[in-house]
Design an enzyme around this catalytic site. Structure first.
Site, PDB file in Angstrom:
ATOM      1  N   LYS A 100    -108.593  13.494  -3.157  1.00 61.96           N
ATOM      2  CA  LYS A 100    -109.663  12.792  -4.009  1.00 61.96           C
ATOM      3  C   LYS A 100    -110.870  13.822  -3.980  1.00 61.96           C
ATOM      4  CE  LYS A 100    -107.687   8.699  -4.776  1.00 61.96           C
ATOM      5  NZ  LYS A 100    -106.424   8.980  -4.074  1.00 61.96           N
TER       6      LYS A 100
HETATM    7  C1  LIG Z   1    -105.159   8.290  -4.354  1.00 60.54           C
HETATM    8  C2  LIG Z   1    -104.136   8.620  -3.622  1.00 60.54           C
HETATM    9  C3  LIG Z   1    -102.622   8.639  -3.979  1.00 60.54           C
HETATM   10  C4  LIG Z   1    -102.460   8.057  -5.385  1.00 60.54           C
HETATM   11  O1  LIG Z   1    -103.001   8.994  -6.398  1.00 60.54           O
HETATM   12  P1  LIG Z   1    -103.210   8.474  -7.757  1.00 60.54           P
HETATM   13  O2  LIG Z   1    -104.006   9.524  -8.480  1.00 60.54           O
HETATM   14  O3  LIG Z   1    -103.826   7.194  -7.693  1.00 60.54           O
HETATM   15  O4  LIG Z   1    -101.697   8.528  -8.383  1.00 60.54           O
HETATM   16  C5  LIG Z   1    -101.935   9.110  -3.110  1.00 60.54           C
HETATM   17  N1  LIG Z   1    -102.094   9.630  -1.838  1.00 60.54           N
HETATM   18  C6  LIG Z   1    -103.317   9.579  -1.433  1.00 60.54           C
HETATM   19  C7  LIG Z   1    -103.520   9.976   0.022  1.00 60.54           C
HETATM   20  C8  LIG Z   1    -104.459   8.977  -2.221  1.00 60.54           C
HETATM   21  O5  LIG Z   1    -105.550   9.203  -1.746  1.00 60.54           O
END
Ligand SMILES: *Cc1c(COP(=O)(O)O)cnc(C)c1O
Length: 466
Positions: free
Chosen positions: A112
């Site tokens: 993120k």
């Molecule tokens: C947010 C997240 C995901 C999922 O990603 P999306 O964009 O919501 O599909 C997978 N792994 C981790 C560690 C995340 O923080």
């Protein structure tokens, strides 16, 4: 570049406009009016660039007419300056044709940060230019919240209120949010699931007077700028492994469908991507959809990969819009029906297109643990419970002769309990987080009700205005 809503009834906006708006007023999501495309020679010209420069060049057409390239270059430079790896998004080879791209070297140890660190700077730039302020409200299953808080802390024009499902994030995830004591940060622990938190955020946006009064904005993956900021690392990985002169496959552990949508966008822009493998935990709505056009909501139950404990993958709407050949009325009808009945009626032709390009795999907690242990035994590599699901999806659907790149979405130290159970090892937090367990926490418990949450958001804003 102009942006239109997937439901066709919201104003057309530019990049800065969709950045501030988040969700469109008609309940839809903003998408580019047309996709920029690159030819093979354009891709070749991007090989070998430092990540910050690559990101600048990929994002420039999306921001065109709204934010100039020199500003983007400055913001990309700052966004990735705090990363703990000189390559920003290093590739690690697990076996002959299987790679992990590590996206977790940012401040909160999850992918993120890749988008959010840039969004913090973009918000600041646009708000300064327009002499405006915003209240960012967001729902998090763990990683979005901390990434948003880290990206926006102490920024004067931004108030941040993050909703997390109480008791459903890992302790590291919670502490990364609740130990940031800056005046412009508030954490609400909601008595409910992540989908409840997401619904509360959507309901606040749908409450037009409240939305205007609070100047609400979103940094959830429904915000187009986040999807855009995730496209460059797919380009970087593919170029490093031979694109555009060789195809690649991507494998992505998926919850809200934001990360894999960025991979789809890179393909739409002309990157040669054979297919996209997507992994889920036992909350497997996407895998069921791909296997048999069954997009029906079930109860969300906690898993070892809390950031994927989701049944409503918001960003899927952007793909649906494309699968329907951009028929916004049909998209609106299907999404409204999904809300009302819990089942999405995707036309057969659209489902066929989706299942030809995306391949799903779901792993329950035992299989996830087993896979973490096996990978560690075989390759000496510790993958967190999200990344391993992507890796396994990539393996399952691998095509001989084509490299598969799985997205490493979180650092294993973010989920120490799951790693310990799988391998007996306890991964250490990096130095900047070593005292996380000793830091003071601050958050408010709020019931799963719109009026209670709106009151808490209002209180947060007034506390700081005072
Ligand atoms: C947010 C997240 C995901 C999922 O990603 P999306 O964009 O919501 O599909 C997978 N792994 C981790 C560690 C995340 O923080």
């Amino acid at each position: 570049m102009r942006y239109v809503s997937t439901r066709g009834q919201a104003p057309v906006r530019d990049f800065a406009g969709v950045l501030l708006a988040g969700l469109a007023e008609d309940g839809g999501l903003y998408v580019p009016e047309t996709w920029p495309t690159l030819r093979p020679d354009d891709w070749r010209a991007l090989r070998g660039l430092p990540y910050q420069e690559l990101a600048t060049r990929i994002l420039a057409p999306f921001a065109a007419g709204s934010i100039d390239e020199a500003t983007l270059r400055r913001l990309c430079g700052r966004a990735y300056a705090g990363f703990n790896h000189p390559a920003i998004v290093p590739l690690v080879q697990l076996d002959g044709e299987l790679f992990v791209q590590e996206l977790f070297h940012g401040p909160t140890l999850a992918f993120k940060d890749m988008a959010m660190q840039l969004l913090g700077g973009l918000f600041d730039h646009v708000l300064e230019r327009e002499d405006a302020r915003v209240t960012i409200v967001g729902a998090t299953s763990g990683d979005t919240g901390s990434a948003a808080i880290e990206a926006c802390r102490d920024r004067e024009r931004i108030q941040v209120v993050i909703l997390h499902p109480e008791g459903r994030t890992s302790e590291v995830q919670r502490r990364q949010m609740t130990t940031v004591l800056s005046r412009n940060i508030d954490n609400l622990a909601i008595d409910g699931s992540f989908d409840d938190c997401q619904d509360l955020v959507k309901a606040m946006f749908a409450d037009a007077p409240f939305r205007a009064e609070m100047q609400l904005s979103a940094v959830n993956s429904i915000n187009w700028a986040r999807v855009a900021a995730q496209i460059p690392y797919y380009v970087a990985a593919a170029l490093a492994l031979g694109a555009p002169d060789r195809e690649v496959c991507f494998a992505v552990p998926t919850g809200n469908f934001g990360n894999v949508l960025a991979a789809w966008a890179a393909r739409r822009m002309g990157l040669p991507v054979r297919h996209l493998a997507i992994g889920s935990n036992h909350n497997d709505i996407l895998a069921r959809f791909l296997a048999g056009n069954d997009m029906s909501m079930r109860d969300v139950t906690p898993s070892l990969s809390p950031s994927m404990d989701i049944q409503v993958s918001s960003n899927f709407e952007r793909l649906l819009f494309e699968l329907l050949d951009r028929d916004a009325a049909a998209c609106a009808r299907i999404m409204t029906g999904f809300r009302a009945t819990g089942r999405m009626q995707v036309p057969d032709a659209a489902w066929r297109k989706a299942s030809a390009l995306f391949h799903g795999l779901s792993l329950d907690d035992d299989a996830t643990s087993g896979a973490i242990r096996r990978l560690h035994d075989e390759a000496g590599y510790l993958a967190d419970p999200h990344s391993i699901i992507g890796i396994e999806a990539g393996r399952r659907h691998a095509v001989a002769g084509i490299p598969t790149i799985a997205m490493g979405t979180a650092h294993p130290a973010k989920f120490p309990e799951a790693i310990r159970r799988a391998t007996g090892l306890v991964p250490a937090l990096p130095p900047h987080l070593a005292d996380l367990y000793e830091r003071e926490e601050r958050y408010r418990r709020v019931p799963n009700r719109l009026d209670a949450v709106e009151a808490a958001v209002r209180a947060a804003l007034f506390k700081n205005a005072a």
